[in-house]
Design a protein around this motif. Structure first.
Motif, PDB file in Angstrom:
ATOM      1  N   GLU A 102       0.832  -1.202   0.000  1.00  0.00           N
ATOM      2  CA  GLU A 102       0.000   0.000   0.000  1.00  0.00           C
ATOM      3  C   GLU A 102       0.874   1.262   0.000  1.00  0.00           C
ATOM      4  N   THR A 103       1.969   1.233   0.750  1.00  0.00           N
ATOM      5  CA  THR A 103       2.912   2.355   0.772  1.00  0.00           C
ATOM      6  C   THR A 103       3.540   2.548  -0.608  1.00  0.00           C
ATOM      7  N   LEU A 104       3.920   1.458  -1.257  1.00  0.00           N
ATOM      8  CA  LEU A 104       4.466   1.558  -2.611  1.00  0.00           C
ATOM      9  C   LEU A 104       3.466   2.177  -3.574  1.00  0.00           C
ATOM     10  N   ARG A 105       2.211   1.693  -3.521  1.00  0.00           N
ATOM     11  CA  ARG A 105       1.177   2.227  -4.417  1.00  0.00           C
ATOM     12  C   ARG A 105       0.932   3.706  -4.150  1.00  0.00           C
ATOM     13  N   ALA A 106       0.933   4.099  -2.868  1.00  0.00           N
ATOM     14  CA  ALA A 106       0.705   5.501  -2.517  1.00  0.00           C
ATOM     15  C   ALA A 106       1.834   6.399  -3.019  1.00  0.00           C
ATOM     16  N   SER A 107       3.029   5.835  -3.189  1.00  0.00           N
ATOM     17  CA  SER A 107       4.151   6.628  -3.683  1.00  0.00           C
ATOM     18  C   SER A 107       4.239   6.600  -5.201  1.00  0.00           C
ATOM     19  N   GLY A 108       3.267   5.959  -5.853  1.00  0.00           N
ATOM     20  CA  GLY A 108       3.192   5.977  -7.307  1.00  0.00           C
ATOM     21  C   GLY A 108       3.738   4.747  -7.996  1.00  0.00           C
TER      22      GLY A 108
END
Length: 137
Positions: A102-108
């Protein structure tokens, strides 16, 4: 849909109560063992209803890892549609991986999604469900 069909057949075969919970209407076959509950739309409304209705020992089918963690915490069992049983031993690692992704996705970062369910996944799910229902008797 395939997972629901497996559940419906198992409910009839084993006389086990199956309740589907969602924020939209879910058609179900006419059966005294199968029912559905429609809840209001909103973040985690269906998940909260599932946990509220859960009795220790109940089985919840979900790919939602936070819901699976809540189910386990309340004394229930959680089974992924791909046939993996979530346990107290593996749920923390699954939550950590989910949060990381989720953190990866939030960072694009495009992490892609899970592959479509294949025949092996369906078979693993059906086998795990059957083992659970057999042990429960």
């Amino acid at each position: 849909m395939v997972i629901k069909e497996i559940l419906f057949r198992a409910a009839e075969r084993t006389a086990t109560q199956v309740t589907l919970v969602a924020n939209q209407y879910i058609p179900t076959p006419k059966s005294r063992h199968i029912s559905s509950v429609q809840v209001a739309s909103g973040f985690d409304v269906a998940d909260n209803e599932i946990v509220k209705r859960l009795d220790p020992g109940d089985l919840v089918i979900t790919a939602d890892i936070p819901l699976a963690a809540d189910v386990i915490e309340k004394g229930g069992h959680a089974l992924d549609p791909r046939g993996e049983m979530y346990t107290t031993d593996n749920i923390r690692a699954r939550l950590s991986m989910r949060d990381f992704m989720e953190t990866l996705r939030a960072s694009g970062v495009d992490t892609g999604g899970p592959p479509a369910l294949n025949q092996g996944d369906r078979q693993a799910f059906a086998n795990q469900l059957d083992r659970f229902l057999t042990r429960r008797k």
